[in-house]
Design a protein around this motif. Structure first.
Motif, mmCIF file in Angstrom:
data_model
loop_
_atom_site.group_PDB
_atom_site.id
_atom_site.type_symbol
_atom_site.label_atom_id
_atom_site.label_comp_id
_atom_site.label_asym_id
_atom_site.label_seq_id
_atom_site.Cartn_x
_atom_site.Cartn_y
_atom_site.Cartn_z
ATOM 1 N N GLU B 199 0.837 -1.195 0.000
ATOM 2 C CA GLU B 199 0.000 0.000 0.000
ATOM 3 C C GLU B 199 0.877 1.252 0.000
ATOM 4 O O GLU B 199 2.001 1.228 0.507
ATOM 5 C CB GLU B 199 -0.907 0.011 1.232
ATOM 6 N N LEU B 200 0.335 2.332 -0.554
ATOM 7 C CA LEU B 200 1.109 3.573 -0.659
ATOM 8 C C LEU B 200 0.303 4.715 -0.056
ATOM 9 O O LEU B 200 -0.893 4.861 -0.330
ATOM 10 C CB LEU B 200 1.403 3.873 -2.134
ATOM 11 N N ILE B 211 -3.684 9.787 -4.547
ATOM 12 C CA ILE B 211 -3.003 8.724 -5.297
ATOM 13 C C ILE B 211 -4.047 7.963 -6.105
ATOM 14 O O ILE B 211 -5.122 7.639 -5.618
ATOM 15 C CB ILE B 211 -2.294 7.741 -4.340
ATOM 16 N N LEU B 214 -2.587 3.035 -8.684
ATOM 17 C CA LEU B 214 -1.429 2.432 -8.008
ATOM 18 C C LEU B 214 -1.209 1.015 -8.532
ATOM 19 O O LEU B 214 -2.117 0.188 -8.519
ATOM 20 C CB LEU B 214 -1.675 2.406 -6.497
ATOM 21 N N ILE B 222 7.022 0.509 -8.047
ATOM 22 C CA ILE B 222 5.601 0.864 -7.927
ATOM 23 C C ILE B 222 5.359 2.031 -8.871
ATOM 24 O O ILE B 222 6.180 2.949 -8.960
ATOM 25 C CB ILE B 222 5.257 1.295 -6.482
ATOM 26 N N THR B 223 4.247 2.013 -9.562
ATOM 27 C CA THR B 223 3.871 3.174 -10.363
ATOM 28 C C THR B 223 2.516 3.676 -9.872
ATOM 29 O O THR B 223 1.708 2.910 -9.351
ATOM 30 C CB THR B 223 3.779 2.832 -11.866
ATOM 31 N N ALA B 224 2.304 4.953 -10.033
ATOM 32 C CA ALA B 224 1.028 5.543 -9.596
ATOM 33 C C ALA B 224 0.884 6.916 -10.218
ATOM 34 O O ALA B 224 1.838 7.469 -10.778
ATOM 35 C CB ALA B 224 0.991 5.649 -8.067
ATOM 36 N N VAL B 226 -0.160 10.700 -9.043
ATOM 37 C CA VAL B 226 -0.326 11.451 -7.795
ATOM 38 C C VAL B 226 -0.723 12.886 -8.113
ATOM 39 O O VAL B 226 -0.407 13.420 -9.176
ATOM 40 C CB VAL B 226 0.962 11.460 -6.940
#
Lengths: 181, 607
Positions: B199-200, B211, B214, B222-224, B226
């Motif tokens: 989790e981020l 975010i 994700l 990890i890519t997301a 934001v």
């Protein structure tokens, strides 16, 4: 004894009057100040010598005066220019211009200019520019001292004058200036 | 289960003979060559020992750990014996339903003996915990062969490393913008990993960071998308990657991400001028416009502001600087490269905008410059007032007292106006009278919370003196008139150009033109004079002297032009080039130079 007493009384009176007079004189601060500035204090022989005259009203009231210029010289100021020996420097005097046909033309005794009347507000200044070399002969290298004064008012019969600081300039030979460059 | 003696099976080794007798019939090994070269370990008496401590008691996953096992192993259960089924690390004691833990191995040599040092009371072992081992309690089990009871030590806590973040790209974010980010690190859990995905959470300075999208691509990426809130202030956002406690690699890793704030414009008192609730600011020409921004302080760590840019609408200047000797007046450009701004508007105008943005030296930002902060101004002048111009229309031949200072020593002048009797430069003050000026300018009388002043620029000035030998022409170069500012009496200034008249002159002419600027300066500190407008004016006059070259009998001056040239021109943005008085030279009279005259006089003397 009476004579002595009278003498003492007169003497004291005289002293008192003198002291009061001195105090009165001291109590009157100058209403105007004159400050001279020169862009550079070392000038090559033959170059124009320009000074700036700053007249400041140090009183609490506006002071109305005449201002003007003739040619490049500010009017209503008296100029005192002296050489390194303290001698007054000669004014340029009558001046002539030779035309291409060889004829000589005489310049006007005074040069064209303007008059204006104006007031300097308390704490404010008016600056005038003067090319003093248009009036005086800075004809040899050496140190010169320039001082400017003007009457404290333009009222007829005014005797009080305001004097500027003494501005010292050095006229250097043109060839020396070239070497320095 | 068979036990074999190791190097230190000394407690049971006195019974070697017995051991040899027993071992041969039951050994799985049918040849000595298969037995540890030292000795085989046989239980003297099959029964449970005790493990009093296992050090360390915490085993990080993914590491090889040397473990010290202390206790009492009287029955051959010391760890130096060959490991067989049942020996090892279990996820729970055997009698509690545990199973051997396949992710923890005790290191053995090629013959299956544990590597380490051994004695009946203290031995060392080497265990290798798999990197994927989740956090858990495990037990060291030494299964006593034949006694049906295992020697169990523990529990030992296996700790799995949480995620770590090593870098984030891009390496800084502007508040209020959206970014597709990539986080590089370790031990991230994908959706297919136990307990995954990682989790981020991102907490910005002064607000949150939204975010979306994700995706845990791998254990290291990890890519997301934001979106830092637009009102975040300068500082560091905390980026936190968390693996659930129930999964592999529980825990969290953090990193800091610089947040670049949205620019905000403030006035010098700290009032915010830009933003959603911004209102139009009302200002006056000539007043100092001092603005600051929220990026005045140090930027976030590791970030350098490479550029500040202000864009100022309208006609504005950095300042009006008159040199000490008035030989020049410069109007400096507004410095638009600083985090603060100081400028002055020259002209009144509505809806003028000031915008600001900054740029940072962050190489992986596609757009390294912030968005604009913006403030709108309505600029007004002091009033609609304009000066009154008075043209006396008077041309006089006047006498002024000159050297040698006696009342009778007069110099004649042809003058635009009527000034008489004044002192010369070196005479006692003889008094005089001031008549009408040639032209006068009176400032507006309406209250303006400021002061008026005048600045005159000579546009051209030519005097010609006709003598018997020819015509001498003198000129004055365009520039500032001889005094600055033009002194005024009760808001009025005047000018009376004149030309000296000498007996040797036959005719005198003057052609003069100037521009008088009306300036206004607010009473507010640090205001600069700004033009309200300007009035061009002129004069052309001639007078003749039939008495030349020795007498003076000057004719009445004839003027072909005099007074105002056109109307007073209030400044406005359409007259940018004319509205503000600037000069690079004094209006210098030349006719001819002193040096030239001196040379000529000297040549005359020599002849």
């Amino acid at each position: 004894m009476k004579r002595l007493a009278k003498g003492l009384v007169f003497g004291l009176l005289a002293i008192s009057v003198t002291v009061i007079g001195l105090k009165a004189q001291e109590a009157t601060p100058p209403r105007l100040t004159l400050t001279l500035k020169v862009p550079k204090s070392e000038i090559k022989l033959g170059e124009n010598i320009d000074i700036t005259i700053k007249l400041t009203n140090t009183s609490q009231e506006p002071i109305t005066l005449l201002f003007g210029n003739h040619g490049n010289v500010a009017s209503f100021y008296q100029y005192d220019v002296r050489n390194e020996n303290g001698d007054s420097v000669a004014e340029v005097g009558p001046r002539f211009q030779q035309l291409p046909n060889g004829q000589m033309l005489q310049l006007p005794t005074r040069l064209p200019g303007s008059f204006t009347q104006g007031a300097i507000d308390p704490g404010k200044s008016v600056t005038s520019n003067s090319t003093v070399s248009d009036l005086y002969r800075f004809d040899h290298p050496g140190k010169y001292t320039i001082r400017v004064s003007r009457y404290a008012s333009d009222t007829a019969g005014e005797t009080k004058k305001v004097y500027s600081n003494a501005l010292e300039i050095t006229v250097i030979p043109a060839e020396n200036a070239n070497k320095q460059q | 289960m068979r036990k074999f003696l190791g190097n230190y099976c000394w407690r049971v080794c006195p019974h070697i003979l017995y051991a040899v007798m027993l071992i041969l019939p039951f050994s799985h090994h049918n040849a000595w060559g298969q037995i540890h070269p030292m000795m085989r370990c046989m239980p003297w008496y099959a029964g449970p020992g005790t493990i009093t401590s296992i050090t360390p008691s915490i085993w990080p996953a993914g590491q090889t750990i040397q473990v010290t096992v202390a206790g009492d192993f009287p029955y051959g259960d010391q760890p130096g014996c060959e490991l067989n089924e049942g020996d090892g690390v279990w996820n729970a004691p055997p009698n509690a339903g545990g199973d051997p833990d396949s992710l923890v191995k005790i290191t053995t040599d090629k013959d299956g003996f544990p590597k380490g040092t051994f004695s009946p009371t203290q031995s060392t072992l080497t265990v290798k915990v798999a990197a994927k081992h989740p956090s858990a309690n495990v037990y060291l089990v030494l299964d006593c062969d034949g006694c049906e009871v295992a020697t169990v030590g523990g529990p030992v806590q296996i700790t799995a490393p949480g995620p770590t973040i090593t870098s984030i790209s891009p390496s800084a974010w502007f508040a209020g913008r959206s970014y597709d980010i990539s986080i590089t690190g370790t031990n991230f859990l994908t959706t297919s990993d136990p307990g995954g995905p990682t989790e981020l959470k991102i907490t910005g300075p002064g607000g949150n960071v939204r975010i979306s999208n994700l995706v845990v691509v791998s254990a290291t990426q990890i890519t997301a998308a934001v979106e830092p809130a637009k009102d975040l202030y300068a500082g560091m956002a905390v980026v936190k990657a968390t693996n659930p406690a129930t999964g592999a690699n529980p825990g969290s890793g953090e990193a800091s991400e610089p947040i670049l704030p949205k620019p905000i414009i403030y006035d010098q008192d700290g009032n915010q001028l830009s933003g959603d609730n911004a209102t139009t600011q009302l200002v006056v020409v000539g007043l100092p416009i001092n603005l600051n921004t929220n990026v005045m302080g140090p930027p976030p760590a590791g970030i350098a502001i490479t550029q500040n840019t202000w864009r100022v609408g309208g006609t504005h200047i950095g300042g009006y600087d008159v040199s000490p000797d008035q030989s020049s007046a410069t109007v400096t450009k507004t410095d638009t490269t600083q985090a603060s701004l100081l400028t002055h508007w020259v002209y009144g105008e509505s809806g003028v905008k000031i915008k600001y943005h900054y740029c940072v030296g962050v190489s992986d930002l596609t757009d390294p410059c912030s968005q604009d902060a913006e403030v709108t101004f309505d600029i007004s002048g002091p009033s609609d007032g304009q000066p009154t111009t008075f043209d006396s229309g008077l041309f006089s031949i006047n006498n002024l007292i000159v050297n040698p200072c006696g009342p009778g020593d007069l110099q004649s002048f042809m003058e635009y106006g009527n000034y008489t009797g004044y002192v010369s430069d070196s005479c006692p003050n003889m008094g005089g009278s001031v008549g009408a000026s040639g032209i006068s300018f009176t400032a507006p009388t309406t209250s303006s919370d400021g002061t008026y002043s005048f600045v005159q620029i000579v546009n051209h000035d030519t005097e010609s003196f006709t003598e018997s030998g020819g015509v001498l022409t003198c000129t004055t170069a365009s520039g500032l008139d001889g005094i600055y500012p033009y002194p005024s009496t009760s808001g009025t200034t005047s000018d009376s150009p004149n030309v000296p008249l000498d007996p040797f002159m036959k005719k005198v002419r003057r052609n003069f033109a100037a521009t008088m600027y009306l300036m206004w300066t607010s009473n507010q500190t640090n205001s600069i004079p700004v033009p309200i407008g300007y009035q061009k004016w002129q004069l052309q006059e001639t007078s003749s002297n039939p008495g030349a070259p020795t007498g003076q009998n000057w004719t009445d001056p004839i003027s072909t032009l005099h007074g105002p040239n056109g109307q007073f021109v209030p400044v406005d943005p359409s007259q940018k080039h004319y509205g503000y008085p600037t000069w690079s030279l004094k209006a210098t009279f030349s006719c001819p130079t002193t040096a030239q005259m001196m040379t000529e006089l000297e040549s005359e003397d020599e002849q």
